[in-house]
Design a protein around this motif. Structure first.
Motif, PDB file in Angstrom:
ATOM      1  N   SER A   9      17.440 -28.610  -7.404  1.00 38.28           N
ATOM      2  CA  SER A   9      15.993 -29.054  -7.355  1.00 38.28           C
ATOM      3  C   SER A   9      15.830 -30.488  -7.242  1.00 38.28           C
ATOM      4  N   PRO A  10      15.281 -31.276  -6.186  1.00 38.17           N
ATOM      5  CA  PRO A  10      14.779 -30.333  -4.919  1.00 38.17           C
ATOM      6  C   PRO A  10      16.003 -29.634  -4.058  1.00 38.17           C
ATOM      7  N   GLN A  11      15.721 -28.915  -3.127  1.00 38.47           N
ATOM      8  CA  GLN A  11      16.814 -28.561  -2.081  1.00 38.47           C
ATOM      9  C   GLN A  11      17.474 -29.412  -1.334  1.00 38.47           C
ATOM     10  N   VAL A  12      18.639 -29.283  -1.064  1.00 40.10           N
ATOM     11  CA  VAL A  12      19.691 -30.049  -0.241  1.00 40.10           C
ATOM     12  C   VAL A  12      20.060 -29.349   1.251  1.00 40.10           C
ATOM     13  N   ASN A  13      19.349 -29.569   2.123  1.00 45.64           N
ATOM     14  CA  ASN A  13      19.529 -29.029   3.449  1.00 45.64           C
ATOM     15  C   ASN A  13      20.274 -29.630   4.762  1.00 45.64           C
ATOM     16  N   MET A  14      21.325 -29.431   4.865  1.00 46.77           N
ATOM     17  CA  MET A  14      22.141 -30.131   5.951  1.00 46.77           C
ATOM     18  C   MET A  14      21.467 -29.270   7.338  1.00 46.77           C
ATOM     19  N   LEU A  15      21.526 -28.151   7.248  1.00 40.59           N
ATOM     20  CA  LEU A  15      20.955 -27.404   8.321  1.00 40.59           C
ATOM     21  C   LEU A  15      19.799 -26.392   7.725  1.00 40.59           C
ATOM     22  N   SER A  16      18.889 -25.874   8.527  1.00 38.75           N
ATOM     23  CA  SER A  16      17.735 -25.525   7.935  1.00 38.75           C
ATOM     24  C   SER A  16      17.912 -23.869   7.791  1.00 38.75           C
ATOM     25  N   ASP A  17      18.660 -23.280   8.481  1.00 38.61           N
ATOM     26  CA  ASP A  17      18.644 -21.669   8.625  1.00 38.61           C
ATOM     27  C   ASP A  17      19.831 -21.079   7.684  1.00 38.61           C
ATOM     28  N   TYR A  18      20.468 -21.909   6.923  1.00 40.27           N
ATOM     29  CA  TYR A  18      21.679 -20.992   6.226  1.00 40.27           C
ATOM     30  C   TYR A  18      21.598 -21.266   4.827  1.00 40.27           C
ATOM     31  N   LEU A  19      20.182 -21.071   4.261  1.00 37.22           N
ATOM     32  CA  LEU A  19      19.880 -21.166   2.826  1.00 37.22           C
ATOM     33  C   LEU A  19      20.005 -19.835   2.240  1.00 37.22           C
ATOM     34  N   SER A  20      21.058 -19.642   1.076  1.00 32.40           N
ATOM     35  CA  SER A  20      21.327 -18.370   0.222  1.00 32.40           C
ATOM     36  C   SER A  20      19.959 -17.893  -0.263  1.00 32.40           C
ATOM     37  N   GLN A  21      19.774 -16.539  -0.080  1.00 29.39           N
ATOM     38  CA  GLN A  21      18.623 -16.040  -0.711  1.00 29.39           C
ATOM     39  C   GLN A  21      18.636 -15.550  -2.183  1.00 29.39           C
ATOM     40  N   GLN A  22      19.721 -15.497  -2.493  1.00 27.60           N
ATOM     41  CA  GLN A  22      20.381 -15.024  -3.820  1.00 27.60           C
ATOM     42  C   GLN A  22      21.930 -15.627  -4.056  1.00 27.60           C
ATOM     43  N   ASP A  23      22.197 -15.334  -5.237  1.00 23.74           N
ATOM     44  CA  ASP A  23      23.532 -15.766  -5.841  1.00 23.74           C
ATOM     45  C   ASP A  23      24.512 -14.910  -4.700  1.00 23.74           C
ATOM     46  N   THR A  24      25.418 -15.893  -3.953  1.00 23.25           N
ATOM     47  CA  THR A  24      26.061 -15.275  -3.057  1.00 23.25           C
ATOM     48  C   THR A  24      27.498 -15.560  -3.193  1.00 23.25           C
ATOM     49  N   THR A  25      28.532 -14.582  -2.648  1.00 22.47           N
ATOM     50  CA  THR A  25      30.047 -14.774  -2.486  1.00 22.47           C
ATOM     51  C   THR A  25      30.434 -14.985  -1.125  1.00 22.47           C
ATOM     52  N   LEU A  26      30.827 -15.967  -0.651  1.00 24.03           N
ATOM     53  CA  LEU A  26      31.681 -15.851   0.795  1.00 24.03           C
ATOM     54  C   LEU A  26      33.329 -15.963   0.489  1.00 24.03           C
ATOM     55  N   THR A  27      34.075 -15.577   1.194  1.00 17.96           N
ATOM     56  CA  THR A  27      35.529 -15.544   1.260  1.00 17.96           C
ATOM     57  C   THR A  27      35.970 -16.437   2.518  1.00 17.96           C
ATOM     58  N   LEU A  28      36.576 -17.466   2.319  1.00 22.80           N
ATOM     59  CA  LEU A  28      37.001 -17.898   3.620  1.00 22.80           C
ATOM     60  C   LEU A  28      38.568 -17.638   3.661  1.00 22.80           C
ATOM     61  N   GLY A 165      54.818 -14.366  10.124  1.00 20.28           N
ATOM     62  CA  GLY A 165      53.972 -13.300   9.422  1.00 20.28           C
ATOM     63  C   GLY A 165      52.619 -13.574   9.731  1.00 20.28           C
ATOM     64  N   ASP A 166      51.855 -12.399   9.351  1.00 25.71           N
ATOM     65  CA  ASP A 166      50.554 -11.991   9.783  1.00 25.71           C
ATOM     66  C   ASP A 166      49.504 -12.556   8.766  1.00 25.71           C
ATOM     67  N   GLU A 167      50.044 -12.864   7.645  1.00 20.69           N
ATOM     68  CA  GLU A 167      49.250 -13.116   6.503  1.00 20.69           C
ATOM     69  C   GLU A 167      48.455 -14.476   6.843  1.00 20.69           C
ATOM     70  N   ASP A 168      46.959 -14.319   6.119  1.00 22.24           N
ATOM     71  CA  ASP A 168      46.063 -15.455   6.038  1.00 22.24           C
ATOM     72  C   ASP A 168      47.106 -16.712   5.341  1.00 22.24           C
ATOM     73  N   LYS A 169      47.104 -17.872   5.697  1.00 21.17           N
ATOM     74  CA  LYS A 169      47.742 -18.815   5.125  1.00 21.17           C
ATOM     75  C   LYS A 169      47.070 -19.147   3.677  1.00 21.17           C
ATOM     76  N   SER A 170      45.702 -18.937   3.622  1.00 23.27           N
ATOM     77  CA  SER A 170      45.171 -19.148   2.135  1.00 23.27           C
ATOM     78  C   SER A 170      43.626 -18.459   2.389  1.00 23.27           C
ATOM     79  N   VAL A 171      43.557 -18.258   1.227  1.00 21.76           N
ATOM     80  CA  VAL A 171      42.131 -17.471   1.004  1.00 21.76           C
ATOM     81  C   VAL A 171      41.259 -18.006   0.060  1.00 21.76           C
ATOM     82  N   TRP A 172      39.770 -18.432  -0.016  1.00 22.47           N
ATOM     83  CA  TRP A 172      39.092 -19.214  -0.815  1.00 22.47           C
ATOM     84  C   TRP A 172      37.663 -18.288  -1.238  1.00 22.47           C
ATOM     85  N   GLU A 173      37.542 -18.236  -2.730  1.00 25.92           N
ATOM     86  CA  GLU A 173      36.267 -17.547  -2.927  1.00 25.92           C
ATOM     87  C   GLU A 173      35.404 -18.577  -3.093  1.00 25.92           C
TER      88      GLU A 173
END
Length: 201
Positions: A9-28, A165-173
């Protein structure tokens, strides 16, 4: 124990269309050791962002392009500043306009994964977003604005020492609070993953 996240607060937006609407978990998922391919998915496995990079050694600034995976839209480039492969990155929109600069603060100390990111917001203000390690190995880092923790980035898989190998080299939460620009967290996660792949930090 998960750290409590709060909306900025206030919001910090680098781009305008990718604001999380709720607590969110992404996996990279970093599919290879030099970031030619990476994908960030949501909690249901749907791709949100994907990354395409040049083969290592073919781009002086090691430029990687980040796309909206749903619309296959080029959002920004993530690259090193000039020939600096140690401690400075840039985020630029497809026209070359700078959106964010990231500086590695403490390369050789216990805070080796400390990053200060200066974000040029959509309203034209410069806001500092910081990433700091939560443990000695920086397996988890906190992303904050003005002392408010808005996200955490945690390594969950590390295959960087495995050849082939075919495994991802790294995975991040990526745990993100509501009302946070996901593109900022994505840029910081790429920065953190690069440190893990290249510098083994």
């Amino acid at each position: 124990m998960d750290i409590k996240l709060q909306s900025p607060s206030p919001q910090v937006n680098m781009l305008s269309d990718y604001l999380s609407q709720q607590d969110t978990t992404l996996t990279l998922h970093c599919h290879d050791g030099t970031f030619r391919k990476a994908t960030a998915v949501d909690a249901t496995g749907n791709p949100i962002f994907h990354v395409e990079g040049a083969r290592w050694g073919t781009s002086w600034s090691w430029r990687r392009k980040v796309f909206d995976a749903v619309h296959d839209q080029h959002l920004f480039d993530f690259r090193h500043e000039s020939f600096d492969f140690k401690n400075r990155w840039m985020v630029e929109d497809p026209t070359g306009r700078q959106l964010c600069s990231l500086v590695h603060k403490n390369q050789l100390t216990s805070d080796h994964s400390a990053i200060d990111a200066t974000v040029r917001t959509v309203v034209g203000e410069d806001v500092v977003v910081v990433m700091r390690p939560l443990d000695g190995a920086a397996l988890a880092t906190a992303v904050s604005v003005g002392g408010t923790i808005i996200a955490t980035i945690r390594k969950v898989v590390d295959n960087t020492k495995t050849l082939g190998g075919d495994e991802d080299k790294s995975v991040w939460e990526l745990r993100v609070a509501a009302a946070v620009d996901l593109s900022i967290v994505m840029a910081l996660a790429l920065c953190r993953a690069e440190m893990g792949h290249v510098w083994k930090q």
